[in-house]
Design a protein around this motif. Structure first.
Motif, PDB file in Angstrom:
ATOM      1  N   UNK A  14      40.434  37.888 -45.703  1.00 28.45           N
ATOM      2  CA  UNK A  14      40.103  38.753 -44.572  1.00 28.45           C
ATOM      3  C   UNK A  14      40.981  38.403 -43.383  1.00 28.45           C
ATOM      4  N   UNK A  15      41.687  39.408 -42.878  1.00 32.22           N
ATOM      5  CA  UNK A  15      42.585  39.248 -41.739  1.00 32.22           C
ATOM      6  C   UNK A  15      42.047  40.091 -40.588  1.00 32.22           C
ATOM      7  N   UNK A  16      41.800  39.442 -39.445  1.00 27.32           N
ATOM      8  CA  UNK A  16      41.179  40.116 -38.304  1.00 27.32           C
ATOM      9  C   UNK A  16      42.022  39.861 -37.055  1.00 27.32           C
ATOM     10  N   UNK A  17      42.203  40.892 -36.236  1.00 24.40           N
ATOM     11  CA  UNK A  17      42.902  40.724 -34.959  1.00 24.40           C
ATOM     12  C   UNK A  17      42.197  41.559 -33.894  1.00 24.40           C
ATOM     13  N   UNK A  18      42.094  40.977 -32.705  1.00 25.41           N
ATOM     14  CA  UNK A  18      41.569  41.686 -31.548  1.00 25.41           C
ATOM     15  C   UNK A  18      42.769  42.208 -30.773  1.00 25.41           C
ATOM     16  N   UNK A  19      42.947  43.552 -30.751  1.00 20.16           N
ATOM     17  CA  UNK A  19      44.178  44.184 -30.280  1.00 20.16           C
ATOM     18  C   UNK A  19      43.870  45.232 -29.212  1.00 20.16           C
ATOM     19  N   UNK A  20      44.711  45.271 -28.190  1.00 21.26           N
ATOM     20  CA  UNK A  20      44.622  46.352 -27.202  1.00 21.26           C
ATOM     21  C   UNK A  20      45.768  47.321 -27.440  1.00 21.26           C
ATOM     22  N   UNK A  21      45.428  48.553 -27.819  1.00 26.42           N
ATOM     23  CA  UNK A  21      46.404  49.614 -28.056  1.00 26.42           C
ATOM     24  C   UNK A  21      46.557  50.462 -26.792  1.00 26.42           C
ATOM     25  N   UNK A  22      47.731  51.067 -26.638  1.00 22.84           N
ATOM     26  CA  UNK A  22      48.023  51.858 -25.441  1.00 22.84           C
ATOM     27  C   UNK A  22      48.182  53.331 -25.779  1.00 22.84           C
ATOM     28  N   UNK A  23      47.539  54.193 -24.986  1.00 25.81           N
ATOM     29  CA  UNK A  23      47.705  55.638 -25.122  1.00 25.81           C
ATOM     30  C   UNK A  23      48.777  56.177 -24.185  1.00 25.81           C
ATOM     31  N   UNK A  24      49.116  55.402 -23.158  1.00 18.09           N
ATOM     32  CA  UNK A  24      50.103  55.836 -22.176  1.00 18.09           C
ATOM     33  C   UNK A  24      51.059  54.683 -21.893  1.00 18.09           C
ATOM     34  N   UNK A  25      52.255  54.995 -21.408  1.00 19.54           N
ATOM     35  CA  UNK A  25      53.195  53.922 -21.078  1.00 19.54           C
ATOM     36  C   UNK A  25      52.713  53.149 -19.857  1.00 19.54           C
ATOM     37  N   UNK A  26      53.152  51.909 -19.766  1.00 21.55           N
ATOM     38  CA  UNK A  26      52.862  51.097 -18.592  1.00 21.55           C
ATOM     39  C   UNK A  26      53.552  51.681 -17.373  1.00 21.55           C
ATOM     40  N   UNK A  27      54.740  52.216 -17.584  1.00 20.98           N
ATOM     41  CA  UNK A  27      55.498  52.867 -16.514  1.00 20.98           C
ATOM     42  C   UNK A  27      56.399  53.930 -17.133  1.00 20.98           C
ATOM     43  N   UNK A  28      56.777  54.889 -16.344  1.00 26.74           N
ATOM     44  CA  UNK A  28      57.688  55.924 -16.801  1.00 26.74           C
ATOM     45  C   UNK A  28      56.987  57.112 -17.429  1.00 26.74           C
ATOM     46  N   UNK A  29      57.783  58.042 -17.901  1.00 25.08           N
ATOM     47  CA  UNK A  29      57.293  59.298 -18.468  1.00 25.08           C
ATOM     48  C   UNK A  29      56.627  59.095 -19.823  1.00 25.08           C
ATOM     49  N   UNK A  30      55.528  59.823 -20.055  1.00 26.90           N
ATOM     50  CA  UNK A  30      54.836  59.786 -21.343  1.00 26.90           C
ATOM     51  C   UNK A  30      55.533  60.718 -22.334  1.00 26.90           C
ATOM     52  N   UNK A  31      55.180  60.597 -23.603  1.00 23.93           N
ATOM     53  CA  UNK A  31      55.703  61.489 -24.628  1.00 23.93           C
ATOM     54  C   UNK A  31      56.483  60.819 -25.733  1.00 23.93           C
ATOM     55  N   UNK A  32      56.744  59.523 -25.605  1.00 23.13           N
ATOM     56  CA  UNK A  32      57.502  58.814 -26.631  1.00 23.13           C
ATOM     57  C   UNK A  32      56.769  58.796 -27.971  1.00 23.13           C
ATOM     58  N   UNK A  33      57.541  58.816 -29.041  1.00 21.98           N
ATOM     59  CA  UNK A  33      57.022  58.539 -30.380  1.00 21.98           C
ATOM     60  C   UNK A  33      57.131  57.028 -30.581  1.00 21.98           C
ATOM     61  N   UNK A  34      56.099  56.337 -30.133  1.00 20.41           N
ATOM     62  CA  UNK A  34      56.097  54.887 -30.161  1.00 20.41           C
ATOM     63  C   UNK A  34      55.050  54.408 -31.154  1.00 20.41           C
ATOM     64  N   UNK A  35      55.355  53.337 -31.878  1.00 16.96           N
ATOM     65  CA  UNK A  35      54.426  52.783 -32.866  1.00 16.96           C
ATOM     66  C   UNK A  35      53.999  51.394 -32.428  1.00 16.96           C
ATOM     67  N   UNK A  36      52.689  51.169 -32.471  1.00 15.16           N
ATOM     68  CA  UNK A  36      52.110  49.851 -32.196  1.00 15.16           C
ATOM     69  C   UNK A  36      51.498  49.372 -33.509  1.00 15.16           C
ATOM     70  N   UNK A  37      52.033  48.286 -34.059  1.00 19.41           N
ATOM     71  CA  UNK A  37      51.761  47.937 -35.452  1.00 19.41           C
ATOM     72  C   UNK A  37      51.172  46.544 -35.614  1.00 19.41           C
ATOM     73  N   UNK A  38      50.309  46.431 -36.609  1.00 20.63           N
ATOM     74  CA  UNK A  38      49.754  45.159 -37.080  1.00 20.63           C
ATOM     75  C   UNK A  38      49.851  45.228 -38.595  1.00 20.63           C
ATOM     76  N   UNK A  39      50.631  44.323 -39.211  1.00 16.78           N
ATOM     77  CA  UNK A  39      50.898  44.493 -40.638  1.00 16.78           C
ATOM     78  C   UNK A  39      51.245  43.172 -41.303  1.00 16.78           C
ATOM     79  N   UNK A  40      51.144  43.170 -42.630  1.00 13.60           N
ATOM     80  CA  UNK A  40      51.614  42.065 -43.457  1.00 13.60           C
ATOM     81  C   UNK A  40      52.682  42.617 -44.388  1.00 13.60           C
ATOM     82  N   UNK A  41      53.683  41.784 -44.731  1.00 13.86           N
ATOM     83  CA  UNK A  41      54.796  42.312 -45.528  1.00 13.86           C
ATOM     84  C   UNK A  41      55.479  41.185 -46.290  1.00 13.86           C
ATOM     85  N   UNK A  42      55.961  41.502 -47.490  1.00 17.49           N
ATOM     86  CA  UNK A  42      56.737  40.533 -48.271  1.00 17.49           C
ATOM     87  C   UNK A  42      58.009  40.174 -47.517  1.00 17.49           C
TER      88      UNK A  42
END
Length: 473
Positions: free
Chosen positions: A298-326
């Motif tokens: 079991x892998x658990x993380x407490x994460x804060x995701x963002x719906x808007x940029x910290x600064x600047x214009x909104x609209x980016x195709x931005x990815x916020x990721x939590x993952x495991x990988x080989x």
């Protein structure tokens, strides 16, 4: 060696008179006194503390190195030992600490910063150092050997050690130091402390849980030596995904936790992605384990995701990721488990989207996935459970997706967090970020999220900020 028998009355009387006179002189001078334990005051000194510093006073991060020696004729359980390193909090700023090196294992070192009960000049706070109950026993005359620590301001500003009571400039080789106090089962047995401060709490420290990786991310920055010691690194260099070759360790930081957090730590891991709309002006960030750590469990993380940029214009195709990988993308047992949150969508899809995906072969696009349109700005508990050939993804206790054995982990994987741009749709400066309060992994077992959170709270409350008791591969 001083006799372990009863103290001689004449010796006690002499010390009492001297103590009263000294206290009167200090009070008359307007200086807060320091209580000192001397080997002749009672039974022989049970512990001796040696100290050295790794940096000069002007350095931004204090680096006290400590060594505890059992000076008694009896074995000492390290779980009964507490040390206090006294310092002055510059500007009243919050401080934190971490462990860089010890033969005991940094997992077995507990660290807590606190205000002194009776503040004194050069000692209005202290760093309390303890040991878990499984840290072992010191035989008579035995030593813990070197314990390398860091003490620093969490606001990112430099700390001035020149007014810290326990700091000793120029002591770069171990010397006995009574400026660091030591306690055995709550009773002070070595060193000085400001008058009026009570004994260290006599707490029963628990043994570390088995098969666990836990971190609440108390670090000074992306190049903190404790990161490497604890098996982490901030990515800095080439490759994808997103805007290729734009990964920078400078996008990784560890700020003081914001008031809207609901975690256990005074700091968070922050991953920042920023761009001016050009490839050259883009910076993405990733933080990951340096070696495979997650397999099943079991892998658990407490994460804060963002719906808007910290600064600047909104609209980016931005990815916020939590993952495991080989670690090897060409491995015949390739495995990958992903959370990807895209507040504005991506790959010709509208957002906000949370994708949960289990991969078997990235080159052949062999995967199973579920995409949910949902707005997730704010703090959330993300869980991946991979046990008995079945993988489940859940957010705040709600199951989002599950898959069978064909796409469950087949080999150990690294653990990763990242913030990155899928593409660059417009010009102009903008900045995005995600934050992580803590990570918890229980190997080989399915653990309810509430149980994981309870364990995390208990560990942090006891001063344990990092644990790695995973089986050695």
């Amino acid at each position: 060696m001083v006799s372990r028998g009863r103290r001689r009355p004449s010796h006690r009387t002499r010390n009492t008179v001297l103590s009263v006179l000294a206290a009167g002189l200090l009070a008359g001078a307007g200086v807060t006194g320091y209580a000192k334990w001397r080997s002749g005051d009672a039974q022989d000194t049970a512990l001796t503390v040696r100290y050295r510093t790794g940096v000069p006073a002007s350095s931004g991060v204090a680096q006290p190195w400590l060594e505890v020696i059992n000076s008694s004729a009896q074995p000492v359980n390290l779980g009964d030992v507490t040390l206090r390193y006294w310092y002055s909090a510059d500007d009243g700023a919050p401080y934190a600490a971490n462990c860089v090196q010890t033969s005991l294992g940094c997992s077995r070192i507990t660290l807590t910063t606190a205000a002194a009960g009776a503040p004194a000049a050069q000692a209005d706070h202290y760093l309390q150092v303890g040991f878990t109950s499984d840290a072992g026993t010191l035989a008579p005359g035995a030593s813990t050997a070197a314990i390398g620590l860091q003490l620093y301001r969490t606001d990112g500003k430099k700390a001035d050690q020149s007014d810290d009571r326990s700091f000793q400039a120029g002591v770069t080789h171990y010397e006995t130091s009574e400026r660091v106090s030591a306690y055995l089962r709550g009773t002070r047995v070595w060193g000085e402390e400001p008058e009026g401060n009570g004994p260290a709490p006599r707490t029963a420290r628990a043994a570390l849980p088995a098969g666990v990786l836990f971190d609440d991310f108390d670090y000074t920055g992306p190049h903190d030596p404790a990161l490497a010691a604890n098996g982490w690194e901030a990515r800095d260099g080439e490759g994808g995904p997103g805007i290729k070759d734009s990964w920078s360790a400078q996008g990784v930081s560890f700020p003081a936790a914001a008031p809207d957090g609901t975690g256990t730590s005074g700091q968070t891991l922050r991953l920042t992605a920023e761009s001016d709309g050009t490839r050259q002006g883009t910076r993405q960030s990733e933080f990951h384990t340096t070696a495979p750590a997650f397999s099943t469990g079991t892998l658990v993380a407490r994460v804060r995701l963002s719906d808007k940029p910290v600064s600047g214009k909104d609209g980016d195709h931005v990815a916020q990721s939590f993952f495991t990988i080989s670690p090897d993308h060409t491995s015949p047992k390739y495995s990958e488990l992903d959370y990807e949150y895209m507040p504005n969508g991506g790959w010709d899809r509208y957002g906000p989207l949370m994708d949960t995906t289990s991969w078997r072969d990235s080159a052949r696009n062999d995967r199973v996935t579920r995409s949910r349109m949902t707005k997730l700005g704010g703090w959330h508990t993300l869980v991946v459970t991979a046990v008995d050939g079945h993988t489940t993804y859940s957010v705040d206790g709600e199951k989002l997706f599950g898959n069978g054995s064909a796409h469950s982990p087949r080999e150990p994987m690294t653990i990763n967090f990242s913030t990155w741009f899928i593409d660059l749709p417009f010009k102009g400066p903008r900045t995005w970020d995600m934050q992580v309060d803590w990570l918890y992994y229980q190997a080989g077992k399915a653990v309810p999220a509430k149980d994981a959170q309870r364990t995390v709270r208990d560990l942090a409350a006891g001063g344990t900020h990092y644990v790695n008791t995973l089986p050695k591969s």
